[in-house]
Design a protein around this motif. Structure first.
Motif, PDB file in Angstrom:
ATOM      1  N   MET A 166       0.134  16.215   8.798  1.00 29.71           N
ATOM      2  CA  MET A 166       0.882  15.711  10.021  1.00 29.71           C
ATOM      3  C   MET A 166       1.158  16.695  10.903  1.00 29.71           C
ATOM      4  SD  MET A 166       3.590  12.943   8.253  1.00 29.71           S
ATOM      5  CE  MET A 166       3.103  12.993   6.516  1.00 29.71           C
ATOM      6  N   PRO A 167       0.943  16.713  12.026  1.00 25.01           N
ATOM      7  CA  PRO A 167       1.172  17.719  12.900  1.00 25.01           C
ATOM      8  C   PRO A 167       2.401  18.586  12.940  1.00 25.01           C
ATOM      9  CG  PRO A 167       0.214  15.861  14.285  1.00 25.01           C
ATOM     10  CD  PRO A 167       0.630  15.331  12.782  1.00 25.01           C
ATOM     11  N   SER A 168       3.299  17.998  12.500  1.00 26.37           N
ATOM     12  CA  SER A 168       4.832  18.618  12.619  1.00 26.37           C
ATOM     13  C   SER A 168       5.134  19.144  11.323  1.00 26.37           C
ATOM     14  CB  SER A 168       5.929  17.790  12.935  1.00 26.37           C
ATOM     15  OG  SER A 168       6.098  16.973  11.869  1.00 26.37           O
ATOM     16  N   GLY A 169       4.391  18.994  10.200  1.00 23.29           N
ATOM     17  CA  GLY A 169       4.680  19.214   8.959  1.00 23.29           C
ATOM     18  C   GLY A 169       5.799  18.751   8.198  1.00 23.29           C
ATOM     19  N   ARG A 170       6.366  17.769   8.889  1.00 27.29           N
ATOM     20  CA  ARG A 170       7.459  17.159   8.110  1.00 27.29           C
ATOM     21  C   ARG A 170       6.963  15.820   7.604  1.00 27.29           C
ATOM     22  NH1 ARG A 170      12.670  16.843  12.147  1.00 27.29           N
ATOM     23  NH2 ARG A 170      12.948  19.143  12.585  1.00 27.29           N
ATOM     24  N   SER A 171       7.884  15.559   6.457  1.00 26.83           N
ATOM     25  CA  SER A 171       7.454  14.362   5.718  1.00 26.83           C
ATOM     26  C   SER A 171       7.735  12.980   6.451  1.00 26.83           C
ATOM     27  CB  SER A 171       7.891  14.279   4.451  1.00 26.83           C
ATOM     28  OG  SER A 171       9.407  14.255   4.547  1.00 26.83           O
ATOM     29  N   LEU A 172       7.049  11.929   6.406  1.00 27.92           N
ATOM     30  CA  LEU A 172       7.159  10.670   6.842  1.00 27.92           C
ATOM     31  C   LEU A 172       8.580   9.953   6.091  1.00 27.92           C
ATOM     32  CD1 LEU A 172       6.286   8.418   9.033  1.00 27.92           C
ATOM     33  CD2 LEU A 172       4.788   7.980   7.267  1.00 27.92           C
ATOM     34  N   PRO A 173       9.556   9.623   6.813  1.00 28.60           N
ATOM     35  CA  PRO A 173      10.791   8.859   6.321  1.00 28.60           C
ATOM     36  C   PRO A 173      10.220   7.306   5.967  1.00 28.60           C
ATOM     37  CG  PRO A 173      11.027   8.981   8.441  1.00 28.60           C
ATOM     38  CD  PRO A 173       9.729   9.848   8.407  1.00 28.60           C
ATOM     39  N   SER A 174      10.891   6.744   4.752  1.00 28.49           N
ATOM     40  CA  SER A 174      10.421   5.502   4.538  1.00 28.49           C
ATOM     41  C   SER A 174      11.441   4.714   5.300  1.00 28.49           C
ATOM     42  CB  SER A 174      10.724   5.166   3.254  1.00 28.49           C
ATOM     43  OG  SER A 174      10.989   3.890   3.023  1.00 28.49           O
ATOM     44  N   VAL A 176       3.237  10.541  13.481  1.00 30.32           N
ATOM     45  CA  VAL A 176       3.013   9.068  13.783  1.00 30.32           C
ATOM     46  C   VAL A 176       2.583   8.500  15.128  1.00 30.32           C
ATOM     47  CG1 VAL A 176       3.383   6.564  13.228  1.00 30.32           C
ATOM     48  CG2 VAL A 176       3.900   8.515  11.441  1.00 30.32           C
ATOM     49  N   GLN A 177       1.310   8.085  15.364  1.00 30.03           N
ATOM     50  CA  GLN A 177       1.187   7.494  16.581  1.00 30.03           C
ATOM     51  C   GLN A 177       1.477   5.952  16.667  1.00 30.03           C
ATOM     52  OE1 GLN A 177      -2.839   6.837  17.911  1.00 30.03           O
ATOM     53  NE2 GLN A 177      -2.471   6.975  20.084  1.00 30.03           N
ATOM     54  N   LYS A 178       1.126   5.472  15.619  1.00 34.33           N
ATOM     55  CA  LYS A 178       1.247   3.941  15.433  1.00 34.33           C
ATOM     56  C   LYS A 178       1.324   3.554  14.148  1.00 34.33           C
ATOM     57  CE  LYS A 178      -3.432   2.519  15.606  1.00 34.33           C
ATOM     58  NZ  LYS A 178      -4.481   1.687  15.894  1.00 34.33           N
ATOM     59  N   CYS A 186       2.302  -1.961   5.104  1.00 31.04           N
ATOM     60  CA  CYS A 186       2.658  -1.043   6.436  1.00 31.04           C
ATOM     61  C   CYS A 186       1.769   0.186   6.401  1.00 31.04           C
ATOM     62  CB  CYS A 186       4.205  -0.768   6.683  1.00 31.04           C
ATOM     63  SG  CYS A 186       4.451  -0.188   8.309  1.00 31.04           S
ATOM     64  N   VAL A 187       0.859   0.369   7.222  1.00 32.61           N
ATOM     65  CA  VAL A 187       0.017   1.664   7.214  1.00 32.61           C
ATOM     66  C   VAL A 187       0.394   2.401   8.574  1.00 32.61           C
ATOM     67  CG1 VAL A 187      -2.286   2.444   7.108  1.00 32.61           C
ATOM     68  CG2 VAL A 187      -1.676   0.284   6.284  1.00 32.61           C
ATOM     69  N   TYR A 188       0.700   3.790   8.590  1.00 33.78           N
ATOM     70  CA  TYR A 188       0.951   4.693   9.718  1.00 33.78           C
ATOM     71  C   TYR A 188      -0.450   5.526   9.795  1.00 33.78           C
ATOM     72  CZ  TYR A 188       5.665   3.360   8.342  1.00 33.78           C
ATOM     73  OH  TYR A 188       6.680   2.733   7.811  1.00 33.78           O
ATOM     74  N   TYR A 189      -0.705   5.683  10.897  1.00 33.71           N
ATOM     75  CA  TYR A 189      -1.619   6.251  11.587  1.00 33.71           C
ATOM     76  C   TYR A 189      -1.386   7.555  12.533  1.00 33.71           C
ATOM     77  CZ  TYR A 189      -4.110   2.342  10.238  1.00 33.71           C
ATOM     78  OH  TYR A 189      -4.826   1.278   9.420  1.00 33.71           O
ATOM     79  N   ASP A 190      -1.996   8.799  12.339  1.00 32.94           N
ATOM     80  CA  ASP A 190      -1.829   9.977  13.319  1.00 32.94           C
ATOM     81  C   ASP A 190      -2.534   9.783  14.589  1.00 32.94           C
ATOM     82  OD1 ASP A 190      -4.397  10.760  12.582  1.00 32.94           O
ATOM     83  OD2 ASP A 190      -3.759  12.375  11.267  1.00 32.94           O
ATOM     84  N   ALA A 203      -5.224  11.235  15.545  1.00 33.39           N
ATOM     85  CA  ALA A 203      -6.568  11.297  15.138  1.00 33.39           C
ATOM     86  C   ALA A 203      -6.915   9.721  14.778  1.00 33.39           C
ATOM     87  CB  ALA A 203      -7.089  12.242  14.445  1.00 33.39           C
ATOM     88  N   GLY A 204      -6.311   9.075  14.320  1.00 28.72           N
ATOM     89  CA  GLY A 204      -6.389   7.593  13.767  1.00 28.72           C
ATOM     90  C   GLY A 204      -6.447   7.764  12.387  1.00 28.72           C
ATOM     91  N   ASN A 205      -6.279   8.607  11.892  1.00 29.99           N
ATOM     92  CA  ASN A 205      -6.164   8.714  10.391  1.00 29.99           C
ATOM     93  C   ASN A 205      -4.944   8.061   9.720  1.00 29.99           C
ATOM     94  OD1 ASN A 205      -8.431  10.660  10.200  1.00 29.99           O
ATOM     95  ND2 ASN A 205      -6.926  12.179  11.001  1.00 29.99           N
ATOM     96  N   ASN A 206      -5.313   7.212   8.779  1.00 34.30           N
ATOM     97  CA  ASN A 206      -4.440   6.467   7.773  1.00 34.30           C
ATOM     98  C   ASN A 206      -3.510   7.806   7.052  1.00 34.30           C
ATOM     99  OD1 ASN A 206      -2.989   5.652   5.507  1.00 34.30           O
ATOM    100  ND2 ASN A 206      -4.474   3.939   5.219  1.00 34.30           N
ATOM    101  N   ILE A 207      -2.366   8.186   7.434  1.00 37.00           N
ATOM    102  CA  ILE A 207      -1.310   9.151   6.659  1.00 37.00           C
ATOM    103  C   ILE A 207      -0.670   8.673   5.628  1.00 37.00           C
ATOM    104  CG2 ILE A 207      -1.642  10.695   8.552  1.00 37.00           C
ATOM    105  CD1 ILE A 207       1.052   9.876   9.437  1.00 37.00           C
ATOM    106  N   VAL A 208       0.117   7.340   5.696  1.00 38.48           N
ATOM    107  CA  VAL A 208       0.671   6.664   4.635  1.00 38.48           C
ATOM    108  C   VAL A 208       0.608   5.240   4.869  1.00 38.48           C
ATOM    109  CG1 VAL A 208       2.973   6.184   3.895  1.00 38.48           C
ATOM    110  CG2 VAL A 208       2.617   8.561   4.950  1.00 38.48           C
ATOM    111  N   ALA A 209       0.398   4.466   3.435  1.00 38.84           N
ATOM    112  CA  ALA A 209       0.501   3.142   3.352  1.00 38.84           C
ATOM    113  C   ALA A 209       1.427   2.857   2.269  1.00 38.84           C
ATOM    114  CB  ALA A 209      -1.131   2.652   2.951  1.00 38.84           C
TER     115      ALA A 209
END
Length: 61
Positions: free
Chosen positions: A1-9, A29-31, A41-45, A47-53
């Motif tokens: 992820m660009p910011s280096g932060r983890s994605l909160p649930s 996350v872009q969307k 629920c799938v999160y995308y960056d 670039a369109g990469n799946n970063i978390v599901a």
């Protein structure tokens, strides 16, 4: 992820939807896409990469 932060649930954020949106955007996350049939629920960056599901809980709503 660009910011280096983890994605909160979504379950870990005990605040409003706007705050959650700001937190996931800050994590890169872009969307996100919610699949109600697969209950995922799938999160995308950017670039369109799946970063978390993550699964959507089926009870408690």
């Amino acid at each position: 992820m660009p910011s280096g932060r983890s994605l909160p649930s979504i379950d870990s954020v005990k605040s409003d939807f706007l705050t959650f949106c700001l937190l996931v955007a800050d994590a890169g996350v872009q969307k996100w896409v919610v699949d109600t049939q697969a209950m995922m629920c799938v999160y995308y960056d950017l670039a369109g990469n799946n970063i978390v599901a993550e699964p959507i809980p089926e009870s408690g709503y």
